[in-house]
Design a protein around this motif. Structure first.
Motif, PDB file in Angstrom:
ATOM      1  N   TYR A  78       0.811  -1.217   0.000  1.00  0.00           N
ATOM      2  CA  TYR A  78       0.000   0.000   0.000  1.00  0.00           C
ATOM      3  C   TYR A  78       0.849   1.274   0.000  1.00  0.00           C
ATOM      4  N   VAL A  79       2.027   1.225   0.618  1.00  0.00           N
ATOM      5  CA  VAL A  79       2.886   2.409   0.613  1.00  0.00           C
ATOM      6  C   VAL A  79       3.378   2.702  -0.802  1.00  0.00           C
ATOM      7  N   THR A  80       3.744   1.647  -1.526  1.00  0.00           N
ATOM      8  CA  THR A  80       4.154   1.812  -2.917  1.00  0.00           C
ATOM      9  C   THR A  80       3.008   2.366  -3.751  1.00  0.00           C
ATOM     10  N   PHE A  81       1.790   1.884  -3.489  1.00  0.00           N
ATOM     11  CA  PHE A  81       0.615   2.384  -4.201  1.00  0.00           C
ATOM     12  C   PHE A  81       0.442   3.888  -3.975  1.00  0.00           C
ATOM     13  N   ILE A  82       0.566   4.322  -2.733  1.00  0.00           N
ATOM     14  CA  ILE A  82       0.368   5.732  -2.413  1.00  0.00           C
ATOM     15  C   ILE A  82       1.411   6.605  -3.108  1.00  0.00           C
ATOM     16  N   THR A  83       2.670   6.210  -2.977  1.00  0.00           N
ATOM     17  CA  THR A  83       3.737   7.031  -3.561  1.00  0.00           C
ATOM     18  C   THR A  83       3.720   6.995  -5.089  1.00  0.00           C
ATOM     19  N   ALA A  84       3.196   5.910  -5.664  1.00  0.00           N
ATOM     20  CA  ALA A  84       3.176   5.783  -7.120  1.00  0.00           C
ATOM     21  C   ALA A  84       2.050   6.575  -7.758  1.00  0.00           C
ATOM     22  N   TYR A  85       0.923   6.724  -7.060  1.00  0.00           N
ATOM     23  CA  TYR A  85      -0.261   7.334  -7.662  1.00  0.00           C
ATOM     24  C   TYR A  85      -0.642   8.689  -7.094  1.00  0.00           C
ATOM     25  N   ILE A  86      -0.069   9.102  -5.984  1.00  0.00           N
ATOM     26  CA  ILE A  86      -0.482  10.358  -5.366  1.00  0.00           C
ATOM     27  C   ILE A  86      -0.156  11.565  -6.253  1.00  0.00           C
ATOM     28  N   GLY A  87       0.775  11.387  -7.185  1.00  0.00           N
ATOM     29  CA  GLY A  87       1.105  12.470  -8.109  1.00  0.00           C
ATOM     30  C   GLY A  87      -0.078  12.906  -8.952  1.00  0.00           C
ATOM     31  N   ILE A  88      -0.982  11.961  -9.273  1.00  0.00           N
ATOM     32  CA  ILE A  88      -2.144  12.294 -10.102  1.00  0.00           C
ATOM     33  C   ILE A  88      -3.091  13.250  -9.375  1.00  0.00           C
ATOM     34  N   PRO A  89      -3.533  12.952  -8.136  1.00  0.00           N
ATOM     35  CA  PRO A  89      -4.384  13.925  -7.447  1.00  0.00           C
ATOM     36  C   PRO A  89      -3.677  15.250  -7.164  1.00  0.00           C
ATOM     37  N   VAL A  90      -2.369  15.232  -6.911  1.00  0.00           N
ATOM     38  CA  VAL A  90      -1.637  16.484  -6.706  1.00  0.00           C
ATOM     39  C   VAL A  90      -1.710  17.352  -7.958  1.00  0.00           C
ATOM     40  N   TYR A  91      -1.519  16.723  -9.099  1.00  0.00           N
ATOM     41  CA  TYR A  91      -1.590  17.412 -10.393  1.00  0.00           C
ATOM     42  C   TYR A  91      -2.979  18.017 -10.607  1.00  0.00           C
ATOM     43  N   LEU A  92      -4.011  17.240 -10.324  1.00  0.00           N
ATOM     44  CA  LEU A  92      -5.389  17.724 -10.497  1.00  0.00           C
ATOM     45  C   LEU A  92      -5.721  18.834  -9.500  1.00  0.00           C
ATOM     46  N   ILE A  93      -5.213  18.716  -8.275  1.00  0.00           N
ATOM     47  CA  ILE A  93      -5.446  19.763  -7.270  1.00  0.00           C
ATOM     48  C   ILE A  93      -4.809  21.082  -7.709  1.00  0.00           C
ATOM     49  N   LEU A  94      -3.616  21.007  -8.286  1.00  0.00           N
ATOM     50  CA  LEU A  94      -2.959  22.214  -8.775  1.00  0.00           C
ATOM     51  C   LEU A  94      -3.766  22.871  -9.892  1.00  0.00           C
ATOM     52  N   ILE A  95      -4.308  22.053 -10.795  1.00  0.00           N
ATOM     53  CA  ILE A  95      -5.104  22.600 -11.899  1.00  0.00           C
ATOM     54  C   ILE A  95      -6.363  23.285 -11.376  1.00  0.00           C
ATOM     55  N   PHE A  96      -7.176  22.543 -10.607  1.00  0.00           N
ATOM     56  CA  PHE A  96      -8.458  23.085 -10.177  1.00  0.00           C
ATOM     57  C   PHE A  96      -8.299  24.102  -9.051  1.00  0.00           C
ATOM     58  N   GLY A  97      -7.248  23.964  -8.244  1.00  0.00           N
ATOM     59  CA  GLY A  97      -6.969  24.977  -7.236  1.00  0.00           C
ATOM     60  C   GLY A  97      -6.622  26.312  -7.874  1.00  0.00           C
ATOM     61  N   HIS A  98      -5.811  26.264  -8.936  1.00  0.00           N
ATOM     62  CA  HIS A  98      -5.457  27.477  -9.668  1.00  0.00           C
ATOM     63  C   HIS A  98      -6.694  28.090 -10.327  1.00  0.00           C
ATOM     64  N   LYS A  99      -7.539  27.236 -10.874  1.00  0.00           N
ATOM     65  CA  LYS A  99      -8.770  27.728 -11.487  1.00  0.00           C
ATOM     66  C   LYS A  99      -9.651  28.440 -10.461  1.00  0.00           C
ATOM     67  N   PHE A 100      -9.795  27.828  -9.300  1.00  0.00           N
ATOM     68  CA  PHE A 100     -10.639  28.404  -8.251  1.00  0.00           C
ATOM     69  C   PHE A 100     -10.069  29.733  -7.771  1.00  0.00           C
ATOM     70  N   TRP A 101      -8.745  29.807  -7.629  1.00  0.00           N
ATOM     71  CA  TRP A 101      -8.117  30.998  -7.076  1.00  0.00           C
ATOM     72  C   TRP A 101      -8.088  32.154  -8.074  1.00  0.00           C
ATOM     73  N   THR A 102      -7.800  31.857  -9.332  1.00  0.00           N
ATOM     74  CA  THR A 102      -7.649  32.914 -10.343  1.00  0.00           C
ATOM     75  C   THR A 102      -8.882  33.121 -11.200  1.00  0.00           C
ATOM     76  N   LYS A 103      -9.831  32.196 -11.113  1.00  0.00           N
ATOM     77  CA  LYS A 103     -11.042  32.262 -11.948  1.00  0.00           C
ATOM     78  C   LYS A 103     -10.703  32.199 -13.432  1.00  0.00           C
ATOM     79  N   SER A 104      -9.619  31.541 -13.763  1.00  0.00           N
ATOM     80  CA  SER A 104      -9.196  31.456 -15.160  1.00  0.00           C
ATOM     81  C   SER A 104     -10.081  30.495 -15.944  1.00  0.00           C
ATOM     82  N   LYS A 105     -10.091  30.666 -17.234  1.00  0.00           N
ATOM     83  CA  LYS A 105     -10.895  29.839 -18.121  1.00  0.00           C
ATOM     84  C   LYS A 105     -10.013  29.268 -19.224  1.00  0.00           C
TER      85      LYS A 105
END
Length: 566
Positions: free
Chosen positions: A491-518
């Motif tokens: 499970y530790v390998t699973f977390i470290t291997a896949y957590i990059g995907i939600p981090v990437y998505l959080i950066l995208i949608f977090g930036h959208k929410f903060w800047t209201k960009s389109k």
């Protein structure tokens, strides 16, 4: 200009006289109207175009050819067999070509200082550029200290850690790469050209050696396809039957992807390339042909020289790095060749040093590109008189100190998980480049820009990007799929291997929410702001090149006799 920072274009006149004109409502500039986002023109922020075509090509080749081929192929061979790795490396090599071609089309039209981060922001969505840039930077500030650590471990092949602490060698290598990066792009480009040229020569030597072993010229025992028949070309992995063989094949698809990662870094060099509209597409094409040739041919011959069930190969897999972990050393041992392990270990040391050098360069230019694109503090786009982004280099260099985590044994596992966490960002960068290219093509079609108007077009166009995008998404989602066979233990390998995907998505949608960009709409896409600057630079470079043509004695020799290889 909407909240995304992109220009709305109206009107019928055009800078190029072809009817693709626009009127700037607010412009893609800063408050002082001196900075075009992603394109630097000020002497205080502009990079120097000191990289020639040969420099760019070899930097890209140096980033992709390394321990992934010399060492990583051993695990793939033992896990899946020679047939599987030949298929997987060939398929992923073709995907790499599609990614590089997509990047080349955008870079040839508008070579931006911000690199592919700027393309994502300008042609697709500012939030995508933000996420791409920061995840890519995170990848390289972690890979750099990892390469320094690998170099120290390689030296342990000769000097045990109980005699000399690895921290000594890490310090020496760190000071060297700082020195090389600090003395300007011309010095760095020339130095990296020769380091990467050495890599190419080593790979050619390895290919010739494997060919001699396979044909029996070394020990008088021609092997041919013997090992493909016995023990076999395909290995059952995790499950039995055809499903197990497919599982083995797919496991090496992921390994092959990681081996090719780094090829896209040519997109970061466009801001420092001479005549980028010609040098970048040329470098991309040459890089692809060379890498696929080196990888596919060497892997094909390796499968002839080493059976996947060799006890020596099993021993090599237990080693961390260095010659003892290389399947090519196993090939020499099976053929009875002595001393090759020491020669190859010295070559691996150069490989990882070159990788650390270029990784620090990419980290600094990625942070500079983020600042140029408005996604990082403006101080990181400041340059010195040599055109060096000194603050971006300094900030990126601080993270190289993470290499000292590996001075003690107990921290290696934690650091290994940290590296595994960031490797997914490499695949996500390919996904981002392909997505941006799809939007780019849709935009230029909507505005009447045809293939004839482009300095360079991707051979398979938008459909090639669609296909490569689908393949990259599948690989990203199935990365480390084998953890599901025993999830509780892994499970530790699973977390470290896949957590990059939600981090990437959080950066995208977090930036959208903060800047209201389109997202950028096709008919509103800005293809021209700053293009006149690039056109002027190109004209000046070509004029200077023509004036110096008669004095350039060595250039013709290089292009005629050496450029096909180096």
């Amino acid at each position: 200009m909407d909240n995304s920072g992109m220009i709305h274009r109206t009107g019928s006149s055009s800078p190029d006289g072809k009817g693709h004109g626009y009127t700037e409502k607010r412009g893609d500039y800063d408050a002082e109207n001196t900075h075009i986002r992603g394109i630097e023109t000020s002497s205080e922020t502009a990079l120097h175009r000191g990289l020639k075509a040969r420099h760019i090509t070899m930097i890209a080749i140096g980033g992709a050819i390394g321990t992934g081929l010399i060492i990583g192929t051993g695990k793939a061979l033992a896990q899946a067999g020679p047939g599987s790795i030949l298929i997987s490396y060939s398929i992923i090599g073709f995907i790499v070509f599609l990614v590089m071609a997509a990047l080349g089309e955008m870079a040839a039209w508008l070579p931006m200082s911000a690199g592919f981060t700027g393309y994502a922001s300008r042609f697709c969505d500012p939030s995508l550029g933000f996420a791409l840039g920061w995840t890519y930077w995170c990848k390289y500030i972690i890979v750099t200290p990892n390469q320094l650590t690998a170099a120290a471990l390689v030296i342990q092949y000769w000097v045990p850690r109980d005699k000399v602490n690895p921290g000594v060698f890490i310090t020496i290598f760190l000071l060297l790469i700082l020195f090389i990066n600090y003395f300007g792009i011309r010095f760095f480009g020339e130095f990296e050209f020769w380091l990467s040229s050495f890599k190419v020569i080593v790979i050619v030597g390895v290919i010739l050696f494997c060919l001699l072993v396979a044909t029996g010229a070394v020990d008088g025992q021609p092997r041919g396809f013997t090992y493909w028949n016995n023990p076999g070309a395909f290995v059952e992995y995790k499950v039995s039957g055809p499903a197990g063989k497919f599982a083995g094949l797919w496991s090496t698809m992921v390994t092959a992807t990681f081996a090719y990662l780094g090829t896209e870094l040519v997109g970061v060099t466009v801001g420092e390339a001479q005549n980028p509209r010609k040098t970048v597409p040329r470098a991309i094409k040459l890089t692809f042909y060379r890498i696929v040739f080196f990888y596919v041919i060497s892997i094909f011959l390796l499968g002839m020289c080493v059976p996947y069930n060799s006890p020596l190969l099993a021993f090599a897999l237990k080693a961390q790095t260095g010659a003892s972990a290389s399947p090519f050393v196993v090939a020499s041992q099976l053929a009875g060749v002595k001393y090759l392990d020491h020669i190859l270990n010295a070559c691996i040391l150069v490989f990882v040093f070159s990788a650390a050098n270029s990784d620090l360069y990419i980290a600094s230019r990625t942070l500079y590109g983020l600042a140029s694109d408005g996604a990082a503090p403006a101080i990181f786009r400041k340059t010195d008189k040599k055109g060096l982004p000194i603050y971006a280099l300094g900030a990126s260099s601080l993270f190289a100190l993470l290499a000292y985590l590996n001075v003690t044994d107990d921290s290696k596992a934690v650091f290994g998980y940290f590296v595994n966490l960031t490797t997914i960002f490499g695949i996500l960068s390919w996904i981002s480049i392909l997505t941006t290219h799809i939007w780019f093509v849709r935009g230029r079609r909507a505005q009447g820009l045809t293939n004839a108007d482009m300095p360079y077009t991707a051979p398979l166009g938008i459909y090639g990007s669609y296909g490569a995008l689908f393949a990259c998404v599948v690989v990203a989602l199935t990365k480390n799929y084998d953890v599901f066979f025993d999830f509780k233990a892994n499970y530790v390998t699973f977390i470290t291997a896949y957590i990059g995907i939600p981090v990437y998505l959080i950066l995208i949608f977090g930036h959208k929410f903060w800047t209201k960009s389109k997202g950028v709409k096709p008919h509103e896409m800005d293809f021209y702001t700053g293009k006149d600057v690039i056109d002027r630079e190109e004209a000046e470079f070509l004029a200077a090149k023509e004036a110096k043509a008669e004095k350039n004695v060595g250039g013709s020799f290089y292009k005629r006799w050496v450029s096909w290889l180096l």
